[in-house]
Design an enzyme around this catalytic site. Sequence first.
Site, PDB file in Angstrom:
ATOM      1  N   CYS A 209      41.811  43.413  31.419  1.00 34.15           N
ATOM      2  CA  CYS A 209      41.855  44.653  30.637  1.00 34.15           C
ATOM      3  C   CYS A 209      42.610  45.782  31.348  1.00 34.15           C
ATOM      4  O   CYS A 209      42.475  45.967  32.554  1.00 34.15           O
ATOM      5  CB  CYS A 209      40.457  45.146  30.353  1.00 34.15           C
ATOM      6  SG  CYS A 209      39.443  43.927  29.516  1.00 34.15           S
TER       7      CYS A 209
ATOM      8  N   ARG B 182      49.172  43.060  32.572  1.00 42.02           N
ATOM      9  CA  ARG B 182      47.893  42.561  33.072  1.00 42.02           C
ATOM     10  C   ARG B 182      47.355  41.432  32.207  1.00 42.02           C
ATOM     11  O   ARG B 182      46.471  40.697  32.633  1.00 42.02           O
ATOM     12  CB  ARG B 182      46.869  43.698  33.120  1.00 42.02           C
ATOM     13  CG  ARG B 182      47.225  44.777  34.117  1.00 42.02           C
ATOM     14  CD  ARG B 182      46.291  45.953  34.003  1.00 42.02           C
ATOM     15  NE  ARG B 182      44.965  45.664  34.521  1.00 42.02           N
ATOM     16  CZ  ARG B 182      44.583  45.859  35.775  1.00 42.02           C
ATOM     17  NH1 ARG B 182      45.446  46.330  36.651  1.00 42.02           N
ATOM     18  NH2 ARG B 182      43.363  45.591  36.164  1.00 42.02           N
TER      19      ARG B 182
ATOM     20  N   TRP C  13      41.267  41.877  27.339  1.00 47.34           N
ATOM     21  CA  TRP C  13      41.396  40.436  27.578  1.00 47.34           C
ATOM     22  C   TRP C  13      40.009  39.872  27.292  1.00 47.34           C
ATOM     23  O   TRP C  13      39.056  40.133  28.030  1.00 47.34           O
ATOM     24  CB  TRP C  13      41.809  40.195  29.025  1.00 47.34           C
ATOM     25  CG  TRP C  13      42.238  38.809  29.345  1.00 47.34           C
ATOM     26  CD1 TRP C  13      43.489  38.264  29.177  1.00 47.34           C
ATOM     27  CD2 TRP C  13      41.435  37.766  29.914  1.00 47.34           C
ATOM     28  NE1 TRP C  13      43.500  36.965  29.592  1.00 47.34           N
ATOM     29  CE2 TRP C  13      42.264  36.625  30.048  1.00 47.34           C
ATOM     30  CE3 TRP C  13      40.105  37.674  30.313  1.00 47.34           C
ATOM     31  CZ2 TRP C  13      41.815  35.423  30.576  1.00 47.34           C
ATOM     32  CZ3 TRP C  13      39.647  36.474  30.830  1.00 47.34           C
ATOM     33  CH2 TRP C  13      40.500  35.375  30.959  1.00 47.34           C
TER      34      TRP C  13
ATOM     35  N   ASN D 188      36.363  47.665  31.364  1.00 45.98           N
ATOM     36  CA  ASN D 188      36.926  46.472  31.988  1.00 45.98           C
ATOM     37  C   ASN D 188      35.825  45.859  32.839  1.00 45.98           C
ATOM     38  O   ASN D 188      35.149  46.578  33.567  1.00 45.98           O
ATOM     39  CB  ASN D 188      38.121  46.856  32.873  1.00 45.98           C
ATOM     40  CG  ASN D 188      38.683  45.673  33.640  1.00 45.98           C
ATOM     41  OD1 ASN D 188      38.459  44.520  33.284  1.00 45.98           O
ATOM     42  ND2 ASN D 188      39.425  45.957  34.699  1.00 45.98           N
ATOM     43  N   GLY D 189      35.636  44.553  32.741  1.00 48.00           N
ATOM     44  CA  GLY D 189      34.620  43.882  33.543  1.00 48.00           C
ATOM     45  C   GLY D 189      33.659  43.121  32.658  1.00 48.00           C
ATOM     46  O   GLY D 189      33.947  42.851  31.491  1.00 48.00           O
TER      47      GLY D 189
ATOM     48  N   GLU E  60      53.392  25.225  44.444  1.00 49.33           N
ATOM     49  CA  GLU E  60      53.786  26.463  43.759  1.00 49.33           C
ATOM     50  C   GLU E  60      54.774  26.150  42.629  1.00 49.33           C
ATOM     51  O   GLU E  60      54.698  26.732  41.543  1.00 49.33           O
ATOM     52  CB  GLU E  60      54.381  27.445  44.776  1.00 49.33           C
ATOM     53  CG  GLU E  60      55.013  28.706  44.192  1.00 49.33           C
ATOM     54  CD  GLU E  60      54.049  29.613  43.442  1.00 49.33           C
ATOM     55  OE1 GLU E  60      52.847  29.342  43.388  1.00 49.33           O
ATOM     56  OE2 GLU E  60      54.533  30.605  42.857  1.00 49.33           O
TER      57      GLU E  60
ATOM     58  N   LYS F  68      54.091  27.096  38.717  1.00 48.76           N
ATOM     59  CA  LYS F  68      55.017  27.900  37.894  1.00 48.76           C
ATOM     60  C   LYS F  68      55.306  27.179  36.584  1.00 48.76           C
ATOM     61  O   LYS F  68      55.341  27.791  35.518  1.00 48.76           O
ATOM     62  CB  LYS F  68      56.336  28.171  38.635  1.00 48.76           C
ATOM     63  CG  LYS F  68      56.252  29.137  39.780  1.00 48.76           C
ATOM     64  CD  LYS F  68      56.127  30.593  39.385  1.00 48.76           C
ATOM     65  CE  LYS F  68      54.733  31.112  39.314  1.00 48.76           C
ATOM     66  NZ  LYS F  68      54.006  31.430  40.494  1.00 48.76           N
TER      67      LYS F  68
ATOM     68  N   GLU G   7      52.171  27.222  34.216  1.00 51.03           N
ATOM     69  CA  GLU G   7      51.810  28.490  33.582  1.00 51.03           C
ATOM     70  C   GLU G   7      52.906  29.029  32.674  1.00 51.03           C
ATOM     71  O   GLU G   7      52.603  29.678  31.676  1.00 51.03           O
ATOM     72  CB  GLU G   7      51.347  29.530  34.604  1.00 51.03           C
ATOM     73  CG  GLU G   7      52.273  29.804  35.728  1.00 51.03           C
ATOM     74  CD  GLU G   7      51.684  30.753  36.772  1.00 51.03           C
ATOM     75  OE1 GLU G   7      50.637  31.372  36.560  1.00 51.03           O
ATOM     76  OE2 GLU G   7      52.317  30.879  37.841  1.00 51.03           O
TER      77      GLU G   7
ATOM     78  N   HIS H 173      49.191   6.812  48.465  1.00 53.29           N
ATOM     79  CA  HIS H 173      47.734   6.702  48.395  1.00 53.29           C
ATOM     80  C   HIS H 173      47.231   6.913  46.969  1.00 53.29           C
ATOM     81  O   HIS H 173      46.048   7.177  46.762  1.00 53.29           O
ATOM     82  CB  HIS H 173      47.090   7.698  49.359  1.00 53.29           C
ATOM     83  CG  HIS H 173      47.530   7.490  50.769  1.00 53.29           C
ATOM     84  ND1 HIS H 173      47.050   6.456  51.552  1.00 53.29           N
ATOM     85  CD2 HIS H 173      48.462   8.122  51.527  1.00 53.29           C
ATOM     86  CE1 HIS H 173      47.641   6.492  52.728  1.00 53.29           C
ATOM     87  NE2 HIS H 173      48.514   7.495  52.740  1.00 53.29           N
TER      88      HIS H 173
ATOM     89  N   LYS I  19      47.286  39.078  34.585  1.00 46.16           N
ATOM     90  CA  LYS I  19      47.941  39.348  35.866  1.00 46.16           C
ATOM     91  C   LYS I  19      46.918  39.615  36.963  1.00 46.16           C
ATOM     92  O   LYS I  19      47.064  39.170  38.084  1.00 46.16           O
ATOM     93  CB  LYS I  19      48.862  40.563  35.696  1.00 46.16           C
ATOM     94  CG  LYS I  19      49.612  40.953  36.951  1.00 46.16           C
ATOM     95  CD  LYS I  19      50.676  39.940  37.272  1.00 46.16           C
ATOM     96  CE  LYS I  19      51.418  40.257  38.551  1.00 46.16           C
ATOM     97  NZ  LYS I  19      52.076  39.048  39.080  1.00 46.16           N
TER      98      LYS I  19
HETATM   99  C1  F6R Z   1      50.408  32.550  39.576  1.00 46.82           C
HETATM  100  C2  F6R Z   1      49.671  33.781  39.805  1.00 46.82           C
HETATM  101  C3  F6R Z   1      48.244  33.673  40.190  1.00 46.82           C
HETATM  102  C4  F6R Z   1      47.910  34.712  41.275  1.00 46.82           C
HETATM  103  C5  F6R Z   1      46.399  34.702  41.556  1.00 46.82           C
HETATM  104  C6  F6R Z   1      46.036  35.680  42.653  1.00 46.82           C
HETATM  105  O1  F6R Z   1      51.729  32.809  39.230  1.00 46.82           O
HETATM  106  O2  F6R Z   1      50.191  34.855  39.660  1.00 46.82           O
HETATM  107  O3  F6R Z   1      47.913  32.393  40.617  1.00 46.82           O
HETATM  108  O4  F6R Z   1      48.639  34.412  42.418  1.00 46.82           O
HETATM  109  O5  F6R Z   1      45.699  35.037  40.391  1.00 46.82           O
HETATM  110  O6  F6R Z   1      46.393  36.981  42.294  1.00 46.82           O
HETATM  111  P1  F6R Z   1      46.490  38.125  43.377  1.00 46.82           P
HETATM  112  O7  F6R Z   1      47.623  37.773  44.282  1.00 46.82           O
HETATM  113  O8  F6R Z   1      46.735  39.378  42.601  1.00 46.82           O
HETATM  114  O9  F6R Z   1      45.181  38.135  44.109  1.00 46.82           O
END
Ligand code: F6R
Length: 634
Positions: A2, A44, A94, A120-121, A503, A507, A510, A526, A629
């Site tokens: 949020c 976000r 959200w 938010n929360g 990673e 990517k 997501e 394995h 985010k």
């Molecule tokens: C993936 C991504 C998430 C964040 C994770 C931690 O692209 O963005 O996996 O890396 O949610 O977020 P932060 O770094 O803000 O603690």
Amino acid sequence: MCGIVGYAGPGTGRRTEQDVDLGPGPSQRPLEVVIEGLRRLEYRGYDSAGVALVGPDTEDVAFAKKAGKLVNLRTELADRSLPAATAAVGHTRWATHGGPTDGNAHPHLADAGRLAVIHNGIIENYSELRRTLAAEGATFRSETDTEVAAHLLAREYRAAGDLTAAMVATAGHLRGTFTLLAVHADAPDTVVGARHDSPLVVGLGEGENFLGSDVAAFVAQTKEAMELGQDQVVTITPTSVSVVDFEGRPAEGKRFTVDWDAAAAEKGGFESFMDKEIHDQPQAVADTLRGRTDADGRIVLDDLRIDEAVLRSVDKIIVIACGTAAYAGHVAKYAIEHWCRIPVEVELAHEFRYRDPIVDAQTLVVAISQSGETMDTLMAVRHAREQGAKVLAVVNTNGSTIPRESDAVLYTHAGPEIAVASTKAFLAQITAAYVLGLYLAQLRGNKFPDEIATTLDELRDMARKVQTVIERGEYVRATARSMKDADKVLFLGRHVGYPVAMEGALKLKELAYIHAEGFAAGELKHGPIALIDDGQPVFVVVPSPRGRDQLHSKVVSNIQEIRARGARTLVIAEDGDDDVRPYADEIFWIPKAPTLLQPLLAVVPLQIFAMALATAKGLDVDQPRNLAKSVTVE
Ligand code: F6R
């Protein structure tokens, strides 16, 4: 998750840079500021949006809320005539409790429509509160946990006759995590906020003040800001900001100046924020390195408020983080162990806290987070400190909670990261981890000064090399476009190539919603090799042929093994690595670099690939489905 914006200021006057057309009513600076703030908080992640306004002539709160993107709310507002307002709140939701509908969108109203609350929360005791409030006569109109806060605040306001005192009393009844903002028609120039384990920052203007989930909410209006502590209530009017704690005692916020420009959070001519942020990466690496050495070339970390003697006595490092930040932590492990000979564990923050980890005063916990607000990481930080460990935060966002609650902070200087999927923050986190590793090696005498200086020089040269990889991006994009119907992609890497593989897979998952897995190349035999059949695309991150311990030849063997079983091999290899040519269907060349620093380069084609493939599928690369985010709930 949020996004929250609050504003108290003049009803008319200076328009925002966006010159938002918000319908037929009088000029509406409060509404414009709030809508502009919500636009900047879109990153976000959200699924509905709403605003509430009060002004000197409003009987009730004026409000609007709509499921879906901000454009739906703006369309709704454009059809409405709104009263002149002097205070406003805005929210992007959200969904947690109750689906993403108009009715569940915030604000939620109480006190016969004279009070509005956004949140938010998660309010954990909302069921029992709802029963109590309903028995007292409150009518609930949504399925949200938030609505109990609105009715509770209305009840406390009736008792106290003062919005700040009512917010203090309300906070005392709530369990869980919350940032709450409220406006009341009785106080048309006031917004009251409360925070408990959820973010809220104050923006300080001239004749106007702001509240936001993070500084992006108001950075277009002011760069002067104030951090709030945990469990505080803040009251803003156009000319005042006052803070009290949850006992109602006066408290102080900590002022700071936002060190990035509003333009840094704009697309700047790129098609997406993600594309722009991939292009920002050379700068992010360079900025994260800048100012870290003194005139003699020794590393100095000014923000590191942990006593050097304590750092010398550290016998274990535990990196805690989530998602991409955790993969940066994996790279940190390889570098720090190699340079400093200190054991480093990497743990997902949400697992760390619940497994009774062995942590004591000799443990240095390194918490890595772009947002500085990830609840899982924050809770792990608290747990580590309770066990006596020192916590060093590696964080990108000024004014966020994790650095505030840590013993020390090493800021990454990636600038605002808006696209939900992390790119430049990853490179900046890895860079900061290298700096930390070299600093510890310097402090503990693990390396000679000239060795450290050489590695620092190599590190400084990485920004230029990242730029080279970006400039070679068209071949990656063309390959991605040709693979838009792929339904499963695998990624392999060894040593520091392993977190890069994970990673790359993240990517792709997501952004393009494709099933992707990253494996340690040595693990292949394995089990995972059973996944390989004809035409299966497999990315392989190949270490430098100049590296150590036959790492390179082992990975080349892995490529041969999967190719023999029909895999389509997409290889990331160092310029001039002729050994891989015979076994690669596609090669994405990266400049030569020391093995430990290679992740800064090797991940870039994988980012570009995921972005281009998602774009080819017509997907929104900045706001992938279901993702937020800043993950501010556990
Ligand atoms: C993936 C991504 C998430 C964040 C994770 C931690 O692209 O963005 O996996 O890396 O949610 O977020 P932060 O770094 O803000 O603690």
